[in-house]
Design an enzyme around this catalytic site. Sequence first.
Site, short mmCIF file in Angstrom:
data_model
loop_
_atom_site.label_atom_id
_atom_site.label_comp_id
_atom_site.label_asym_id
_atom_site.label_seq_id
_atom_site.Cartn_x
_atom_site.Cartn_y
_atom_site.Cartn_z
N HIS A 60 72.58 6.71 38.33
CA HIS A 60 72.95 5.82 39.44
C HIS A 60 72.17 4.52 39.29
O HIS A 60 71.01 4.52 38.86
CB HIS A 60 72.59 6.48 40.78
CG HIS A 60 72.39 5.50 41.90
ND1 HIS A 60 71.13 5.05 42.27
CD2 HIS A 60 73.26 4.88 42.72
CE1 HIS A 60 71.26 4.21 43.28
NE2 HIS A 60 72.53 4.07 43.56
N VAL A 95 72.18 -2.86 42.56
CA VAL A 95 71.46 -4.11 42.81
C VAL A 95 72.24 -4.87 43.87
O VAL A 95 73.47 -4.96 43.82
CB VAL A 95 71.31 -4.96 41.52
CG1 VAL A 95 70.15 -4.42 40.68
CG2 VAL A 95 72.58 -5.00 40.70
N HIS A 143 65.32 19.13 52.29
CA HIS A 143 65.75 20.50 52.59
C HIS A 143 65.73 21.40 51.36
O HIS A 143 65.82 22.62 51.48
CB HIS A 143 67.15 20.48 53.21
CG HIS A 143 68.24 19.99 52.31
ND1 HIS A 143 68.36 18.68 51.93
CD2 HIS A 143 69.25 20.65 51.67
CE1 HIS A 143 69.41 18.55 51.12
NE2 HIS A 143 69.95 19.73 50.94
N GLY A 200 83.12 0.21 56.24
CA GLY A 200 83.45 -0.03 54.85
C GLY A 200 84.60 0.84 54.36
O GLY A 200 85.08 1.73 55.05
#
Length: 298
Positions: A106, A109, A175, A258
């Site tokens: 991943h 920027v 978790h 979005g």
Amino acid sequence: MNEFERVRAYLTDLQDRICAAIEAVDGQARFQEDLWQRAEGGGGRTRVLRDGAVFEQAGIGFSDVAGSRLPPSASANRPELAGASWRATGVSLVFHPLNPYVPTTHANVRFFQAQRDGEVVASWFGGGFDLTPFYPFDEDVQHWHRVARDLCAPFGDERYAAHKRWCDEYFFLRHRNETRGVGGLFFDDLHGDFERDFSYLRAVGDGFLDAYLPIVQQRKDAAYSEREREFQLYRRGRYVEFNLVYDRGTLFGLQSGGRSESILMSLPPRVRWEYGFSPEPGSAEARLADYLVPRDWL
């Protein structure tokens, strides 16, 4: 060209360069582009490569979007900006290789501005890159972190250590009590000096391919069996858990209205969960746990 447009121009070029490099190393599939507009302002171009020789799915999106009010996820730590209008641009990618010996990765920027009455009242950079192997190799992890350290070096002796630590802390699944992978760099709210901070953003963006492509080339032709493939799919589940439970970018994108398809393109095309799975002691699968704790890789 103002500051925002300079960053925007760099980011569109970065997306083009990364797409060209990934198509070249895959050698089979090509990115398909999806242009989209956001009703409240702005838009983007989402590119996805599917069913390649190397990448099962590789998604990389550019966006330049705006809104009239900052969502809670963006103003929680900056109460003075609550209700401000905003504009943000960025490139974000997640690549899911087919071969379990090639790590998932991943990178992101981005540049953000908040405005009141047409005046910029705050702006900052953020981003980073991280690596998620399923069958890790020490030399790969060390190469990844050497590139990260070296690109940080011109920005001070403490930059790499600070942003590596931030990455380890951010990409931690509380978790599960484990990191998402072997880390890298993560930073946010960088706003001390525009030229210096923009230079660092470019160093991170440009450094991603230097860090990732040699690992892909080294591992893409490794032989694997159904066992490795099934473990890869199981471990991809952790990626989904992080993105849906903790990831601030996912939360911001959804809260700000979005485009869901672009926000969730980071999720793997195939994944599985298994109740109570525990790898066989001493196996290659069990070895992964030793890598999912923060450490000094160099």
